[in-house]
Design a protein around this motif. Sequence first.
Motif, PDB file in Angstrom:
ATOM      1  N   GLU A 129       0.854  -1.094   0.080  1.00  0.00           N
ATOM      2  CA  GLU A 129       0.106   0.088  -0.067  1.00  0.00           C
ATOM      3  C   GLU A 129       0.903   1.337   0.158  1.00  0.00           C
ATOM      4  O   GLU A 129       0.656   2.357  -0.542  1.00  0.00           O
ATOM      5  CB  GLU A 129      -0.785   0.078   0.988  1.00  0.00           C
ATOM      6  N   ALA A 130       1.935   1.098   0.920  1.00  0.00           N
ATOM      7  CA  ALA A 130       2.892   2.466   0.825  1.00  0.00           C
ATOM      8  C   ALA A 130       3.554   2.606  -0.360  1.00  0.00           C
ATOM      9  O   ALA A 130       3.671   3.834  -0.855  1.00  0.00           O
ATOM     10  CB  ALA A 130       3.811   2.093   1.901  1.00  0.00           C
ATOM     11  N   HIS A 131       3.831   1.647  -1.148  1.00  0.00           N
ATOM     12  CA  HIS A 131       4.507   1.663  -2.300  1.00  0.00           C
ATOM     13  C   HIS A 131       3.569   2.047  -3.599  1.00  0.00           C
ATOM     14  O   HIS A 131       3.872   3.080  -4.222  1.00  0.00           O
ATOM     15  CB  HIS A 131       4.864   0.224  -2.858  1.00  0.00           C
ATOM     16  N   ARG A 132       2.212   1.641  -3.491  1.00  0.00           N
ATOM     17  CA  ARG A 132       1.538   2.251  -4.486  1.00  0.00           C
ATOM     18  C   ARG A 132       1.278   3.670  -4.198  1.00  0.00           C
ATOM     19  O   ARG A 132       1.102   4.388  -5.041  1.00  0.00           O
ATOM     20  CB  ARG A 132       0.203   1.447  -4.336  1.00  0.00           C
ATOM     21  N   GLU A 133       1.118   4.304  -2.861  1.00  0.00           N
ATOM     22  CA  GLU A 133       0.909   5.376  -2.826  1.00  0.00           C
ATOM     23  C   GLU A 133       1.979   6.322  -3.379  1.00  0.00           C
ATOM     24  O   GLU A 133       1.769   7.571  -3.849  1.00  0.00           O
ATOM     25  CB  GLU A 133       0.748   5.935  -1.205  1.00  0.00           C
ATOM     26  N   PHE A 134       3.244   5.967  -3.190  1.00  0.00           N
ATOM     27  CA  PHE A 134       4.483   6.471  -3.404  1.00  0.00           C
ATOM     28  C   PHE A 134       4.571   6.671  -4.951  1.00  0.00           C
ATOM     29  O   PHE A 134       4.823   7.696  -5.507  1.00  0.00           O
ATOM     30  CB  PHE A 134       5.595   5.830  -2.735  1.00  0.00           C
ATOM     31  N   VAL A 135       4.381   5.420  -5.692  1.00  0.00           N
ATOM     32  CA  VAL A 135       4.296   5.492  -6.985  1.00  0.00           C
ATOM     33  C   VAL A 135       3.270   6.463  -7.546  1.00  0.00           C
ATOM     34  O   VAL A 135       3.421   7.093  -8.665  1.00  0.00           O
ATOM     35  CB  VAL A 135       4.123   4.111  -7.502  1.00  0.00           C
ATOM     36  N   PHE A 136       2.183   6.695  -7.205  1.00  0.00           N
ATOM     37  CA  PHE A 136       1.306   7.615  -7.556  1.00  0.00           C
ATOM     38  C   PHE A 136       1.572   8.896  -7.509  1.00  0.00           C
ATOM     39  O   PHE A 136       1.451   9.851  -8.295  1.00  0.00           O
ATOM     40  CB  PHE A 136      -0.131   7.443  -6.897  1.00  0.00           C
ATOM     41  N   GLU A 137       2.186   9.262  -6.490  1.00  0.00           N
ATOM     42  CA  GLU A 137       2.861  10.621  -6.230  1.00  0.00           C
ATOM     43  C   GLU A 137       3.975  11.105  -7.098  1.00  0.00           C
ATOM     44  O   GLU A 137       3.961  11.892  -7.875  1.00  0.00           O
ATOM     45  CB  GLU A 137       3.431  10.726  -4.918  1.00  0.00           C
ATOM     46  N   LEU A 138       4.853   9.699  -7.253  1.00  0.00           N
ATOM     47  CA  LEU A 138       5.932   9.776  -8.150  1.00  0.00           C
ATOM     48  C   LEU A 138       5.402   9.983  -9.483  1.00  0.00           C
ATOM     49  O   LEU A 138       5.943  10.955 -10.537  1.00  0.00           O
ATOM     50  CB  LEU A 138       6.736   8.465  -8.359  1.00  0.00           C
ATOM     51  N   ARG A 139       4.238   9.242 -10.144  1.00  0.00           N
ATOM     52  CA  ARG A 139       3.693   9.317 -11.555  1.00  0.00           C
ATOM     53  C   ARG A 139       3.242  10.853 -11.683  1.00  0.00           C
ATOM     54  O   ARG A 139       3.334  11.321 -12.726  1.00  0.00           O
ATOM     55  CB  ARG A 139       2.537   8.344 -11.577  1.00  0.00           C
ATOM     56  N   ALA A 140       2.741  11.495 -10.697  1.00  0.00           N
ATOM     57  CA  ALA A 140       2.171  12.637 -10.934  1.00  0.00           C
ATOM     58  C   ALA A 140       3.306  13.818 -11.162  1.00  0.00           C
ATOM     59  O   ALA A 140       3.090  14.474 -12.038  1.00  0.00           O
ATOM     60  CB  ALA A 140       1.184  13.187  -9.450  1.00  0.00           C
ATOM     61  N   ALA A 141       4.332  13.622 -10.423  1.00  0.00           N
ATOM     62  CA  ALA A 141       5.523  14.429 -10.439  1.00  0.00           C
ATOM     63  C   ALA A 141       6.245  14.189 -12.047  1.00  0.00           C
ATOM     64  O   ALA A 141       6.691  15.316 -12.669  1.00  0.00           O
ATOM     65  CB  ALA A 141       6.512  14.197  -9.616  1.00  0.00           C
ATOM     66  N   VAL A 142       6.200  12.912 -12.519  1.00  0.00           N
ATOM     67  CA  VAL A 142       6.602  12.573 -13.544  1.00  0.00           C
ATOM     68  C   VAL A 142       5.912  13.073 -14.765  1.00  0.00           C
ATOM     69  O   VAL A 142       6.214  13.902 -15.685  1.00  0.00           O
ATOM     70  CB  VAL A 142       6.836  11.149 -13.966  1.00  0.00           C
ATOM     71  N   ASP A 143       4.619  13.044 -14.556  1.00  0.00           N
ATOM     72  CA  ASP A 143       3.577  13.844 -15.651  1.00  0.00           C
ATOM     73  C   ASP A 143       3.770  15.158 -15.790  1.00  0.00           C
ATOM     74  O   ASP A 143       3.717  15.779 -16.831  1.00  0.00           O
ATOM     75  CB  ASP A 143       2.056  13.362 -15.251  1.00  0.00           C
ATOM     76  N   ALA A 144       4.076  15.989 -14.671  1.00  0.00           N
ATOM     77  CA  ALA A 144       4.160  17.310 -14.518  1.00  0.00           C
ATOM     78  C   ALA A 144       5.562  17.661 -15.346  1.00  0.00           C
ATOM     79  O   ALA A 144       5.480  18.693 -16.058  1.00  0.00           O
ATOM     80  CB  ALA A 144       4.148  17.823 -13.279  1.00  0.00           C
ATOM     81  N   SER A 145       6.583  16.841 -15.033  1.00  0.00           N
ATOM     82  CA  SER A 145       7.572  17.118 -15.604  1.00  0.00           C
ATOM     83  C   SER A 145       7.694  17.029 -17.302  1.00  0.00           C
ATOM     84  O   SER A 145       8.173  17.865 -17.976  1.00  0.00           O
ATOM     85  CB  SER A 145       9.135  16.222 -15.003  1.00  0.00           C
ATOM     86  N   ARG A 146       6.884  15.743 -17.509  1.00  0.00           N
ATOM     87  CA  ARG A 146       6.708  15.749 -18.875  1.00  0.00           C
ATOM     88  C   ARG A 146       6.060  16.704 -19.597  1.00  0.00           C
ATOM     89  O   ARG A 146       6.533  17.400 -20.887  1.00  0.00           O
ATOM     90  CB  ARG A 146       6.387  14.416 -19.346  1.00  0.00           C
ATOM     91  N   ALA A 147       5.234  17.143 -18.974  1.00  0.00           N
ATOM     92  CA  ALA A 147       4.391  18.322 -19.375  1.00  0.00           C
ATOM     93  C   ALA A 147       5.276  19.677 -19.541  1.00  0.00           C
ATOM     94  O   ALA A 147       5.094  20.348 -20.641  1.00  0.00           O
ATOM     95  CB  ALA A 147       3.166  18.702 -18.580  1.00  0.00           C
ATOM     96  N   LYS A 148       6.161  19.825 -18.824  1.00  0.00           N
ATOM     97  CA  LYS A 148       6.970  21.081 -18.748  1.00  0.00           C
ATOM     98  C   LYS A 148       8.052  20.976 -19.794  1.00  0.00           C
ATOM     99  O   LYS A 148       8.359  22.145 -20.314  1.00  0.00           O
ATOM    100  CB  LYS A 148       7.788  21.373 -17.190  1.00  0.00           C
ATOM    101  N   HIS A 149       8.505  19.579 -20.018  1.00  0.00           N
ATOM    102  CA  HIS A 149       9.629  19.464 -21.168  1.00  0.00           C
ATOM    103  C   HIS A 149       8.843  19.800 -22.364  1.00  0.00           C
ATOM    104  O   HIS A 149       9.398  20.720 -23.411  1.00  0.00           O
ATOM    105  CB  HIS A 149       9.692  18.058 -21.172  1.00  0.00           C
ATOM    106  N   ARG A 150       7.420  19.392 -22.562  1.00  0.00           N
ATOM    107  CA  ARG A 150       6.686  19.737 -23.714  1.00  0.00           C
ATOM    108  C   ARG A 150       6.567  21.179 -23.842  1.00  0.00           C
ATOM    109  O   ARG A 150       6.487  21.976 -25.010  1.00  0.00           O
ATOM    110  CB  ARG A 150       5.502  19.004 -23.829  1.00  0.00           C
ATOM    111  N   GLU A 151       6.263  22.060 -22.875  1.00  0.00           N
ATOM    112  CA  GLU A 151       6.099  23.449 -23.002  1.00  0.00           C
ATOM    113  C   GLU A 151       7.481  24.106 -23.432  1.00  0.00           C
ATOM    114  O   GLU A 151       7.389  25.100 -24.161  1.00  0.00           O
ATOM    115  CB  GLU A 151       5.709  24.056 -21.568  1.00  0.00           C
ATOM    116  N   LEU A 152       8.581  23.446 -22.891  1.00  0.00           N
ATOM    117  CA  LEU A 152       9.755  23.983 -23.386  1.00  0.00           C
ATOM    118  C   LEU A 152      10.084  23.933 -24.605  1.00  0.00           C
ATOM    119  O   LEU A 152      10.423  24.801 -25.335  1.00  0.00           O
ATOM    120  CB  LEU A 152      10.818  23.418 -22.254  1.00  0.00           C
ATOM    121  N   LEU A 153       9.698  22.577 -25.377  1.00  0.00           N
ATOM    122  CA  LEU A 153       9.945  22.436 -26.714  1.00  0.00           C
ATOM    123  C   LEU A 153       9.117  23.238 -27.447  1.00  0.00           C
ATOM    124  O   LEU A 153       9.484  23.845 -28.407  1.00  0.00           O
ATOM    125  CB  LEU A 153       9.574  20.839 -26.953  1.00  0.00           C
TER     126      LEU A 153
END
Length: 190
Positions: A129-153
């Motif tokens: 359960e702790a792992h799943r919560e952590f991964v959901f938070e990490l996935r949100a951060a990665v999605d935000a980072s990828r969106a910023k990369h696309r904005e920079l492009l």
Amino acid sequence: MTIVRIAAVGWFHDNGMVVPDEDYASLVPNPPTRFGVGELRDAYVDVVTDERNPRWLAEERRAYFVGLCGLFELDLPTSRQSVGCGRNQYVHGLLLDTVESLQRTGTPWDGYFVAGSLLKELDQLGIGEAHREFVFELRAAVDASRAKHRELLDLLLGGLLGDRANQVFSLDELEAAGLERAVPIRYLPD
């Protein structure tokens, strides 16, 4: 979601079912009918990715990208060797760096299709359960980072395009130019 075309049968979905051609539209978002900087960016990312690791339909994606560059009147390098010297060489290098950074952005779960046994082991260790919560938070951060990369492009491409950055081409204009939309990498199996 992974979707693969099976000739004369239909489309194979990653859940194990084959979907007839007429149902394909329900599996993926509708392709764009207007083509602007965002579509040029996505085509560029796909071609740079194919340059390092060619995937199924890479030639079709390259032809689509080259065609879009022609419509936008823009020449973009897709590898370090093609950057060369001259006008905008540093911005071209930064474009490639940004795509490479975008490609590196991910989570430890990227590439897993079936992970039932791993999830079961994590649960047995008492950390599932702790792992799943952590991964959901990490996935949100990665999605935000990828969106910023696309904005920079988009920003970099907009700077290179100048007044042409607001151009948008219709599907009819693409067809008149002989361009066929290629299947983006994000719809191909890993």
